[in-house]
Scaffold this active site. Sequence first.
Site, PDB file in Angstrom:
ATOM      1  N   GLN A 110       0.809  -1.223   0.000  1.00 31.19           N
ATOM      2  CA  GLN A 110       0.000   0.000   0.000  1.00 31.19           C
ATOM      3  C   GLN A 110       0.844   1.277   0.000  1.00 31.19           C
ATOM      4  O   GLN A 110       0.317   2.380  -0.139  1.00 31.19           O
ATOM      5  CB  GLN A 110      -0.926   0.017   1.226  1.00 31.19           C
ATOM      6  CG  GLN A 110      -1.967  -1.088   1.249  1.00 31.19           C
ATOM      7  CD  GLN A 110      -2.796  -1.083   2.521  1.00 31.19           C
ATOM      8  OE1 GLN A 110      -2.845  -0.085   3.239  1.00 31.19           O
ATOM      9  NE2 GLN A 110      -3.437  -2.205   2.819  1.00 31.19           N
ATOM     10  N   HIS A 132      10.009   0.214   7.421  1.00 31.84           N
ATOM     11  CA  HIS A 132      10.631  -0.753   6.512  1.00 31.84           C
ATOM     12  C   HIS A 132      10.866  -0.002   5.218  1.00 31.84           C
ATOM     13  O   HIS A 132       9.991   0.721   4.744  1.00 31.84           O
ATOM     14  CB  HIS A 132       9.719  -1.960   6.297  1.00 31.84           C
ATOM     15  CG  HIS A 132      10.285  -3.009   5.386  1.00 31.84           C
ATOM     16  ND1 HIS A 132      11.607  -3.409   5.437  1.00 31.84           N
ATOM     17  CD2 HIS A 132       9.717  -3.743   4.390  1.00 31.84           C
ATOM     18  CE1 HIS A 132      11.810  -4.358   4.535  1.00 31.84           C
ATOM     19  NE2 HIS A 132      10.685  -4.561   3.878  1.00 31.84           N
ATOM     20  N   GLY A 158       4.901  -5.635  16.449  1.00 26.33           N
ATOM     21  CA  GLY A 158       4.373  -4.468  17.139  1.00 26.33           C
ATOM     22  C   GLY A 158       3.960  -4.731  18.570  1.00 26.33           C
ATOM     23  O   GLY A 158       4.167  -3.887  19.456  1.00 26.33           O
TER      24      GLY A 158
END
Length: 492
Positions: A110, A132, A158
């Site tokens: 995305q 990243h 996370g």
Amino acid sequence: MANYFNTLNLRQQLAQLGKCRFMARDEFADEAGYLKGKKVVIVGCGAQGLNQGLNMRDSGLDVAYALRKEAIAEKRASWRKATENGFKVGTYEELIPQADLVVNLTPDKQHSAVVKAVQPLMKEGAALGYSHGFNIVEVGEQVRKDITVVMVAPKCPGTEVREEYKRGFGVPTLIAVHPENDPKGEGMAIAKAWAAATGGHRAGVLESSFVAEVKSDLMGEQTILCGMLQAGSLLCFDKLVSEGTDAAYAEKLIQFGWETITEALKQGGITLMMDRLSNPAKLRAYALSEQLKEIMAPLFQKHMDDIISGAFSSGMMADWANDDVKLLNWREETGRTAFENAPQFEGKISEQEYFDHGVLMIAMVKAGVELAFETMVDSGIIEESAYYESLHELPLIANTIARKRLYEMNVVISDTAEYGNYLFANAAVPLLKEKFMDSLQAGDLGKSIPGSAVDNAQLRDVNEAIRNHPIEAVGHKLRGYMTDMKRIAVAG
């Protein structure tokens, strides 16, 4: 857009691949101060997005979440997570123009669409953050020259980022500044403050580059972290069942075996993991690992070569454009495997039994960790980066398998990691079936190695070989830093 790494000359490529410096604690004396009083807007509220945001807010930063209009209107999971945790939520148009730092924590596939949407809305001189670097390095995203581009990459899922912060600590973290986008020279100050706000400075921070982070991250997740665990799970389960082991016992030995074995790895590296075995079993595990390394070295090297050249990324992005047909088919195939559908074992397996009956699994871990590390280092990646992307993260991934088998691992990891995992496992499984699995002996898997005489000189040499591998030296150093920093954090 062109692959950024491939636009660099050889000297530039080597310089960026080899960028890695362990930062001193006093470099973070100002902690998150550089971002205090500034507006941070996070795009995406998944595991990294939510948990980094919680840590940043608890560190005194002004954090809000920008979500797509549809996500807000339909009250999707991202909207619910952000609002239930008391964050301000708005559309891109409402929040991005005021942001000093926009943090893009959406999935890799995305990123281009997100950057295309937010970049025109960002004020002049703002910063864009990633956790990243795939979009910058592999996609070759072009960002406005007045925008500073930085990365803070926690080397943990996370949820772990949040849990370690709540314990007063943090997780090891890589930070970087994109050399093409640091117009005011403030990129490092922004990255350091962001890393400190997540708690990373209390666990150890490596100053890296976008290139080094991406190339090492892709290699680790494709091979030892995910691909080797997937291939090993399927091969070991099928081997046990084919030799008459109860399917439920075999499933439990493997599902929970990886986590148990790698817990020793986390505490004391390959040396401690191997020390959990009897001397005859240690010698056998070492011999098996050497066989595995010889057989699999070309496969590991092919993955590294394809990552360096960009062939892996271009293949995966072609699958993105084709509605993830390959990824979804591979995911479905994994769900149909015998291991994923085996019954649950109601009995108990002791901690030591996982070691005694899992000699082959230990050999696979040792071979995979060492091969991934060696292949990265041979490609110009510095040892510290290679350690974090191989041995360090392995117990965290093994824990996901302990929760819900391979399904959970592939749900938790990114789509990029999942795609690479299947590529590796789909090659490793037939390779090892053909060249290795039929050579196994009694006691390699599912039973204990029979007691036998041990040659002192052979045991001495094997112990020295295990302890003198370069990953053991760098691992001892980095685990020591983490322990020392944890003591300081707790004392403080």
